[in-house]
Design an enzyme around this catalytic site. Sequence first.
Site, PDB file in Angstrom:
ATOM      1  N   ARG A 191       5.436 -13.262   9.661  1.00 28.95           N
ATOM      2  CA  ARG A 191       6.053 -11.960   9.433  1.00 28.95           C
ATOM      3  C   ARG A 191       7.485 -11.982   9.909  1.00 28.95           C
ATOM      4  NH1 ARG A 191       2.185  -8.000   9.114  1.00 28.95           N
ATOM      5  NH2 ARG A 191       3.579  -6.283   9.600  1.00 28.95           N
ATOM      6  N   GLU A 216       0.862  -1.171   0.000  1.00 26.84           N
ATOM      7  CA  GLU A 216       0.000   0.000   0.000  1.00 26.84           C
ATOM      8  C   GLU A 216       0.910   1.237   0.000  1.00 26.84           C
ATOM      9  OE1 GLU A 216      -2.728   0.334   3.325  1.00 26.84           O
ATOM     10  OE2 GLU A 216      -3.546   2.211   2.511  1.00 26.84           O
ATOM     11  N   LYS A 254       3.999   1.129   9.981  1.00 23.06           N
ATOM     12  CA  LYS A 254       4.076   2.396   9.254  1.00 23.06           C
ATOM     13  C   LYS A 254       3.483   3.533  10.068  1.00 23.06           C
ATOM     14  CE  LYS A 254       2.822   0.292   5.292  1.00 23.06           C
ATOM     15  NZ  LYS A 254       2.377   0.124   3.894  1.00 23.06           N
TER      16      LYS A 254
HETATM   17  P1  ATP Z   1       2.697  -2.098   8.149  1.00 32.44           P
HETATM   18  O1  ATP Z   1       2.196  -3.125   9.103  1.00 32.44           O
HETATM   19  O2  ATP Z   1       4.132  -1.799   8.290  1.00 32.44           O
HETATM   20  O3  ATP Z   1       1.871  -0.869   8.081  1.00 32.44           O
HETATM   21  P2  ATP Z   1       1.445  -3.402   5.928  1.00 32.44           P
HETATM   22  O4  ATP Z   1       1.434  -4.855   6.040  1.00 32.44           O
HETATM   23  O5  ATP Z   1       0.196  -2.676   6.187  1.00 32.44           O
HETATM   24  O6  ATP Z   1       2.666  -2.803   6.744  1.00 32.44           O
HETATM   25  P3  ATP Z   1       1.506  -3.327   3.108  1.00 32.44           P
HETATM   26  O7  ATP Z   1       2.009  -2.255   2.227  1.00 32.44           O
HETATM   27  O8  ATP Z   1       0.066  -3.650   3.093  1.00 32.44           O
HETATM   28  O9  ATP Z   1       1.990  -2.930   4.542  1.00 32.44           O
HETATM   29  O10 ATP Z   1       2.356  -4.648   2.901  1.00 32.44           O
HETATM   30  C1  ATP Z   1       2.636  -5.175   1.649  1.00 32.44           C
HETATM   31  C2  ATP Z   1       3.005  -6.615   1.783  1.00 32.44           C
HETATM   32  O11 ATP Z   1       4.121  -6.766   2.635  1.00 32.44           O
HETATM   33  C3  ATP Z   1       1.888  -7.418   2.381  1.00 32.44           C
HETATM   34  O12 ATP Z   1       1.683  -8.556   1.559  1.00 32.44           O
HETATM   35  C4  ATP Z   1       2.376  -7.808   3.728  1.00 32.44           C
HETATM   36  O13 ATP Z   1       1.941  -9.094   4.096  1.00 32.44           O
HETATM   37  C5  ATP Z   1       3.885  -7.783   3.562  1.00 32.44           C
HETATM   38  N1  ATP Z   1       4.513  -7.469   4.830  1.00 32.44           N
HETATM   39  C6  ATP Z   1       4.311  -6.362   5.581  1.00 32.44           C
HETATM   40  N2  ATP Z   1       5.008  -6.439   6.727  1.00 32.44           N
HETATM   41  C7  ATP Z   1       5.674  -7.614   6.708  1.00 32.44           C
HETATM   42  C8  ATP Z   1       6.557  -8.287   7.611  1.00 32.44           C
HETATM   43  N3  ATP Z   1       6.919  -7.743   8.776  1.00 32.44           N
HETATM   44  N4  ATP Z   1       7.044  -9.498   7.254  1.00 32.44           N
HETATM   45  C9  ATP Z   1       6.696 -10.043   6.080  1.00 32.44           C
HETATM   46  N5  ATP Z   1       5.887  -9.474   5.186  1.00 32.44           N
HETATM   47  C10 ATP Z   1       5.356  -8.277   5.486  1.00 32.44           C
HETATM   48 MG    MG Z   2      -1.528  -3.580   4.745  1.00 33.41          MG
END
Ligand code: ATP
Ligand code: MG
Length: 557
Positions: A260, A34, A270
């Site tokens: 994760r 995102e 974020k």
């Molecule tokens: P945040 O929790 O930091 O706000 P998010 O998961 O909302 O991050 P996205 O931009 O939606 O951020 O994530 C994009 C992809 O990255 C998703 O498929 C998510 O599963 C993966 N992702 C995010 N954080 C992790 C992590 N700590 N380990 C592995 N994959 C991750």
């Molecule tokens: Mg997300």
Amino acid sequence: MTEPTTTTDFIRQIIAEDLASGKHDRIVTRFPPEPNGYLHIGHAKSICLNFEVAREHPGHTFLRFDDTNPGKERREYAEAIKDDVRWLGFDWGERLTHASDYFERLYEAAVTLIRNGDAYVDSLSADEIRSLRGTLTEAGQDSPHRDRRVEENLDLFARMRAGEFEDGAHVLRAKIDMASPNINLRDPALYRIRKQTHPRTGDSWSIYPMYDFAHTLSDAFEGITHSLCTLEFEDHRPLYEWFLDKLQPDHRPRQIEFARLSLAYTITSKRKLTELIEQDIVTGWDDPRLLTIAGMRRRGYPAAAIRELCSRVGITKKNALIELGVLENCVREVLGPVAPRVMGVLKPLKVVLTNYPEDQVEMMTAQNHPADPSMGTRELPFSREIYIEQTDFLEDAPRKFFRLKPGGEVRLRYAYIIRCEDVIKDDQGNVVELHCTYDPETRSGGPQSDRKVKGTIHWVSAAHAMPATVQLYDRLFRNARPGAGGDYHDDLNPESLEVIDNAMVEPGLADLGADDRVQFERIGYFALDQGQPGVFNRIVTLRDSWKKIEQQQLADS
Ligand code: ATP
Ligand code: MG
């Protein structure tokens, strides 16, 4: 590019079986960020997995922006994400997509659901919807609008799109089961009204699809074979399947969840990263103390080290907190064999060699990498006045201190053995200068160079050295789980950045390139900060000074 240690894991096994059985002949994956912030080390795990599994087989990977939330999303973030994925070493080719590319198709899919009696417009407020949703132990209750007629739903939905209603006046919900034990199936929202300008579609839409709906269908539209996501989406999988059953029975991506990546001493949410920036605790998304990709890149971490970390941590179903030392070791291991060795004095102490001729300059030959002669040598100017590290001299030294002490001897790396004759102090008693003598018979590489002394220290010639600013980064948090005690602010490490603005480094470093990385002998690995000449970031120390504390904290928690 350096390939990380290859391993297999349960996802790679599933993929191999799907190819062997003929279920698929190509592997199609996606990384769906995102654009509401910069990427961090956790995203790197997902990026590596998605791009690498597709590269290991016939296949390809989409970079798809999940841009369904216009209020928080910005072009700046999307551009930064592309830079970061590329820098990590991955290439999506032509396959850059956006959920917003599919807004029209998603709308049509929603209309199909309405027509088939699988979706309805609910006019309750968000609070009312929440209060009817039930809990983990209690079933939810049907909305009074659940049985609206198809025509009425179609009409309302079209008018939601046309912008006739204010935010929150209506939502489109899937009609699944308000009594489902899985809350995600209790008539989840599909569309909500948001009168916001979208970075790509401008003001053409007044309604935006919800993540689960947009994400599942985008996967299907792109022919994704394996939709790899983190464990918190496990409970969403039945909804993912429901959308596919209702709308895409022919192409069914398979969702598989993995743990994760979480690193000790690190914040990756974020929302919290945004706070750290807004509260001026760090300087921006690329602050070298953050484990954002941009921060690690600016600090000087090689992309190969980040890929190696992801490979080492592996893909499993079990969430675990990884020691930060594991990442730092990957950085050391990648840089160790390739980073040229240089000499830099962080906190200079002047040494005058009283028996060295006033105007003489000798060129000393130094190896660029003691373990790799193919990296060649360089010439270092040596003269009567040099700088050594303040910490390499102790006036009241214990017996086992093998650096310089009054009357003691030490070898200057690639140069001579010197003896400390006199300690010069200022009015307050601080040591400001040392007067030493050198032994001309002991030049490194010369005939008598095997006269042994216990210590060897680094130095630079005062007249030739380049002044430098050195930024020493340390962990941003001093607690392995920042915020575990309530507020992560309480866990900030007040010493996470030390700026030294009067360091002295060997003159050749004036030519260092923006992407070069060097080892200051005995100190650590360094790179220029954003290519600025004379401004160095410490990438990582040579040894892990936190290891014991970290293991203790992780064991205690
Ligand atoms: P945040 O929790 O930091 O706000 P998010 O998961 O909302 O991050 P996205 O931009 O939606 O951020 O994530 C994009 C992809 O990255 C998703 O498929 C998510 O599963 C993966 N992702 C995010 N954080 C992790 C992590 N700590 N380990 C592995 N994959 C991750
Ligand atoms: Mg997300």
